[in-house]
Design an enzyme around this catalytic site. Structure first.
Site, PDB file in Angstrom:
ATOM      1  N   HIS A 302      24.290 -20.149 -32.200  1.00  0.00           N
ATOM      2  CA  HIS A 302      25.201 -20.262 -33.156  1.00  0.00           C
ATOM      3  C   HIS A 302      24.503 -19.887 -34.723  1.00  0.00           C
ATOM      4  O   HIS A 302      24.387 -19.054 -35.227  1.00  0.00           O
ATOM      5  CB  HIS A 302      26.145 -21.254 -33.031  1.00  0.00           C
ATOM      6  CG  HIS A 302      27.274 -21.191 -33.837  1.00  0.00           C
ATOM      7  ND1 HIS A 302      27.967 -20.289 -34.686  1.00  0.00           N
ATOM      8  CD2 HIS A 302      28.499 -22.072 -34.057  1.00  0.00           C
ATOM      9  CE1 HIS A 302      28.926 -20.550 -34.968  1.00  0.00           C
ATOM     10  NE2 HIS A 302      29.308 -21.694 -35.040  1.00  0.00           N
ATOM     11  N   HIS A 341      25.876  -8.663 -33.047  1.00  0.00           N
ATOM     12  CA  HIS A 341      26.727  -9.686 -33.155  1.00  0.00           C
ATOM     13  C   HIS A 341      27.871  -9.631 -32.178  1.00  0.00           C
ATOM     14  O   HIS A 341      28.333  -8.660 -31.466  1.00  0.00           O
ATOM     15  CB  HIS A 341      27.507  -9.547 -34.315  1.00  0.00           C
ATOM     16  CG  HIS A 341      28.170 -10.597 -34.773  1.00  0.00           C
ATOM     17  ND1 HIS A 341      29.538 -11.005 -34.499  1.00  0.00           N
ATOM     18  CD2 HIS A 341      27.807 -11.807 -35.720  1.00  0.00           C
ATOM     19  CE1 HIS A 341      30.074 -12.196 -35.273  1.00  0.00           C
ATOM     20  NE2 HIS A 341      28.869 -12.633 -35.939  1.00  0.00           N
ATOM     21  N   ASP A 397      22.455 -13.038 -40.651  1.00  0.00           N
ATOM     22  CA  ASP A 397      21.260 -13.784 -40.730  1.00  0.00           C
ATOM     23  C   ASP A 397      20.233 -13.092 -41.235  1.00  0.00           C
ATOM     24  O   ASP A 397      19.002 -13.764 -41.179  1.00  0.00           O
ATOM     25  CB  ASP A 397      20.978 -14.525 -39.331  1.00  0.00           C
ATOM     26  CG  ASP A 397      22.073 -15.678 -39.259  1.00  0.00           C
ATOM     27  OD1 ASP A 397      22.183 -16.163 -40.168  1.00  0.00           O
ATOM     28  OD2 ASP A 397      22.695 -15.702 -37.846  1.00  0.00           O
TER      29      ASP A 397
HETATM   30  N1  COA Z   1      17.968  -7.074 -30.425  1.00  0.00           N
HETATM   31  C1  COA Z   1      17.625  -6.188 -29.501  1.00  0.00           C
HETATM   32  N2  COA Z   1      18.889  -6.089 -28.448  1.00  0.00           N
HETATM   33  C2  COA Z   1      19.760  -6.616 -28.653  1.00  0.00           C
HETATM   34  C3  COA Z   1      20.165  -7.497 -29.473  1.00  0.00           C
HETATM   35  C4  COA Z   1      19.129  -7.710 -30.530  1.00  0.00           C
HETATM   36  N3  COA Z   1      19.261  -8.618 -31.533  1.00  0.00           N
HETATM   37  N4  COA Z   1      21.319  -8.091 -29.273  1.00  0.00           N
HETATM   38  C5  COA Z   1      21.987  -7.578 -28.385  1.00  0.00           C
HETATM   39  N5  COA Z   1      20.677  -6.839 -28.009  1.00  0.00           N
HETATM   40  C6  COA Z   1      21.211  -5.896 -26.843  1.00  0.00           C
HETATM   41  C7  COA Z   1      20.948  -6.786 -25.451  1.00  0.00           C
HETATM   42  O1  COA Z   1      19.564  -6.853 -25.006  1.00  0.00           O
HETATM   43  C8  COA Z   1      21.838  -6.345 -24.353  1.00  0.00           C
HETATM   44  O2  COA Z   1      21.276  -5.144 -23.808  1.00  0.00           O
HETATM   45  P1  COA Z   1      21.505  -4.454 -22.411  1.00  0.00           P
HETATM   46  O3  COA Z   1      22.941  -4.185 -22.449  1.00  0.00           O
HETATM   47  O4  COA Z   1      20.613  -3.412 -22.336  1.00  0.00           O
HETATM   48  O5  COA Z   1      21.168  -5.792 -21.530  1.00  0.00           O
HETATM   49  C9  COA Z   1      23.124  -5.677 -25.116  1.00  0.00           C
HETATM   50  O6  COA Z   1      22.753  -5.710 -26.515  1.00  0.00           O
HETATM   51  C10 COA Z   1      24.146  -6.860 -24.972  1.00  0.00           C
HETATM   52  O7  COA Z   1      23.388  -8.029 -25.623  1.00  0.00           O
HETATM   53  P2  COA Z   1      24.356  -9.633 -25.480  1.00  0.00           P
HETATM   54  O8  COA Z   1      23.310 -10.526 -25.955  1.00  0.00           O
HETATM   55  O9  COA Z   1      25.162  -9.639 -24.350  1.00  0.00           O
HETATM   56  O10 COA Z   1      25.333  -9.176 -26.789  1.00  0.00           O
HETATM   57  P3  COA Z   1      26.274  -9.991 -27.302  1.00  0.00           P
HETATM   58  O11 COA Z   1      27.114  -9.375 -28.099  1.00  0.00           O
HETATM   59  O12 COA Z   1      26.819 -10.944 -26.569  1.00  0.00           O
HETATM   60  O13 COA Z   1      25.236 -11.054 -28.338  1.00  0.00           O
HETATM   61  C11 COA Z   1      24.294 -12.002 -30.092  1.00  0.00           C
HETATM   62  C12 COA Z   1      25.421 -11.376 -29.463  1.00  0.00           C
HETATM   63  C13 COA Z   1      24.288 -12.433 -31.452  1.00  0.00           C
HETATM   64  C14 COA Z   1      23.987 -13.367 -29.025  1.00  0.00           C
HETATM   65  C15 COA Z   1      23.027 -11.168 -29.713  1.00  0.00           C
HETATM   66  O14 COA Z   1      23.192 -10.079 -30.570  1.00  0.00           O
HETATM   67  C16 COA Z   1      21.752 -11.908 -30.218  1.00  0.00           C
HETATM   68  O15 COA Z   1      21.145 -12.756 -29.608  1.00  0.00           O
HETATM   69  N6  COA Z   1      21.118 -11.754 -31.452  1.00  0.00           N
HETATM   70  C17 COA Z   1      19.846 -12.086 -31.946  1.00  0.00           C
HETATM   71  C18 COA Z   1      20.007 -13.523 -32.565  1.00  0.00           C
HETATM   72  C19 COA Z   1      20.897 -13.367 -33.879  1.00  0.00           C
HETATM   73  O16 COA Z   1      20.567 -12.775 -34.660  1.00  0.00           O
HETATM   74  N7  COA Z   1      22.045 -14.531 -33.955  1.00  0.00           N
HETATM   75  C20 COA Z   1      22.782 -14.497 -35.052  1.00  0.00           C
HETATM   76  C21 COA Z   1      24.197 -13.916 -34.697  1.00  0.00           C
HETATM   77  S1  COA Z   1      25.338 -14.076 -36.357  1.00  0.00           S
END
Ligand code: COA
Length: 463
Positions: A302, A341, A397
């Site tokens: 988060h 996101h 971020d």
């Molecule tokens: N870098 C590379 N690939 C990413 C990614 C990232 N930052 N974020 C998502 N993906 C990819 C995943 O690997 C997944 O790929 P796949 O379908 O081939 O398995 C796909 O996108 C979906 O990922 P998922 O984690 O289920 O997406 P989400 O929408 O639930 O996730 C976050 C959102 C924020 C949790 C995720 O993007 C993340 O972990 N980002 C990095 C941490 C971050 O910056 N957090 C701050 C958020 S404000």
């Protein structure tokens, strides 16, 4: 407003122009109409997709990259407003008049000054604590300042409460969400609890002002320095920077901090906002609610991604290393910190604003400039592969850590700084929810056994 920083206003307006060119401005009537409860909606695990309430506070459109507070576009608020005005907007649903703003800022000035509570806080080992744990402790100590809350007379009347069990969906009901569902409780009772009771609102002012003072004090104590008294002549953003660094910020630093606070003030029903609302829905109080918001924000998925994004930029080391680093990260299936996101599948509007501000500040900062250049190169390389195909773009971020580093905010204070801003959104949403309060009470599907025979401890076998 902001006559002394026209170049920053210009940067925000340019970012807004680009965003508006790249996104459609069609409203989405299906998602913005009052609901006729009960409703059917598709719900995923973790309540994903569930609609828990109506709100006039904020709107996030992830497909288009929109963020709106009480009807105002985030770009307009960043270009023309201040964190004080935005906090007032989130609490009251409208921008303040001159007199209202003057009164509100006077309250904040008063509540920013917390010498007694600070003295009490300093009897704890703050320097050894996780910064968010320390901040949560401070909100408990702030609650002590308003001890009248614990007197019986100031507790919410029980007749105002809608109990969780008297009229919720019976656990045996098949969850089709249709007939005789939830909303058959007495609406009259719901209306009785209003958020306008001075004590609720006053506590919100107290928290918005005080959380900043305590976050700054935590930074000072951790660095072995004494906390600083707020300066009554400074704005909220300038005071925050001053109380951390001991230096009065330049008008440019103050403005950028102010914009960062505006950008983080609210963001829909995210986990920490929901946590705050769940606690409030039990008719606990706003200090406990904000404490739970802080606890939820502490989780690494988060708050806190900006600290890890900054570490990642350090790890890459130089913009020339970006391509090789990115290739390796992709083969290792590593996530790029500050990218992607849950809601935004278009460019995060907050990143659109923060990117040029990071550039503006980094130009004059020898330590941060190479990190910024690395970030820009990584943005280009990563968006080319992940942008259009997967809807993965930089999020808030990605650039906020760089902005904070330019202003000498230590990384351990990045997540508390998020809380300094988000406390306004938590408070606004809690007040709004309490107008039609209903205790949160989702269900879990029981998938365990029945009819097990109780065995005495001596007769139990290890599995
Ligand atoms: N870098 C590379 N690939 C990413 C990614 C990232 N930052 N974020 C998502 N993906 C990819 C995943 O690997 C997944 O790929 P796949 O379908 O081939 O398995 C796909 O996108 C979906 O990922 P998922 O984690 O289920 O997406 P989400 O929408 O639930 O996730 C976050 C959102 C924020 C949790 C995720 O993007 C993340 O972990 N980002 C990095 C941490 C971050 O910056 N957090 C701050 C958020 S404000």
């Amino acid at each position: 407003m902001h006559e002394d920083t026209p170049e920053i206003t210009e940067l925000v307006l340019k970012a807004a122009q680009k965003a508006r060119k790249e996104t459609s401005s069609e409203p989405e009537p299906d998602l913005t109409q009052p609901l006729h409860w009960p409703i059917n909606c598709t719900v995923g695990p973790g309540l994903e997709g569930a609609i828990a309430c109506e709100s006039k506070i904020g709107y996030v459109n992830g497909a288009k990259g929109w963020l709106i507070y009480c009807g105002y576009d985030i770009f307009d608020l960043c270009a023309h407003s201040t964190f004080e005005e935005v906090s007032y907007l989130l609490l009251h649903g409208r921008l303040p008049t001159e007199l209202q703003l003057r009164r509100f800022t006077a309250k904040l000035r008063r509540y920013r000054h917390v010498p007694q509570t600070l003295r009490r806080v300093m009897s704890f080992p703050i320097e050894e604590m996780n910064t968010m744990a320390a901040l949560r402790l401070c909100t408990n100590m702030m609650r002590q300042e308003f001890t009248k809350r614990d007197l019986e007379a100031s507790r919410p009347a029980l007749r105002d409460a809608v109990y969780s069990d008297e009229d919720s969906i019976p656990m045996e009901t098949v969850p089709t969400g249709e007939e005789h569902a939830i909303y058959e409780f007495e609406r009259k009772r719901r209306a009785q609890r209003t958020p306008d009771g001075a004590s609720d609102l006053e506590s919100c002012y107290h928290l918005i002002a005080g959380v900043a003072t305590f976050a700054a004090a935590i930074a000072r104590i951790r660095s072995g320095a004494m906390p600083l008294e707020p300066d009554p002549e400074l704005s909220h953003a300038a005071n925050y920077l001053y109380m951390i660094t001991g230096k009065r910020p330049t008008p440019q630093e103050e403005r950028v901090m102010d914009i960062a606070l505006i950008l983080h003030a609210d963001h829909g029903m995210n986990a920490s906002t929901f946590a705050a609302m769940v606690v409030a829905s039990t008719l606990s109080d706003i200090y406990f609610s904000v404490g739970s918001g802080i606890a939820a924000l502490n989780g690494p998925i988060h708050g806190g991604a900006n600290e890890r994004a900054l570490r990642m930029l350090h790890e890459i080391g130089h913009r020339d290393n970006v391509e090789a680093w990115f290739k390796k990260a992709r083969t290792q299936k590593r996530k790029i910190m500050g990218f992607g996101h849950r809601v935004y599948k278009a460019y995060d509007p907050r990143a659109r604003v923060l990117a040029p501000l990071a550039k503006y500040l980094a130009r004059k900062n020898k330590e941060v400039l190479p990190l910024f250049q690395t970030a820009k190169k990584l943005e280009k390389v990563a968006v080319a592969e992940l942008g259009k195909n997967k809807g993965i773009f930089p999020n808030v971020d990605f650039f906020s850590g760089l902005v904070y580093r330019c202003m000498d905010i230590p990384p351990a204070l990045f997540t508390p700084t998020f809380a300094v801003a988000r406390v306004a959104g938590w408070a606004g949403r809690v007040l709004e929810y309490l107008q039609h309060n209903r205790i949160f009470r989702p269900r879990a599907m029981y998938t365990g056994h029945f009819n097990k025979t109780y065995a005495d401890i001596a007769g139990r076998r290890k599995k």
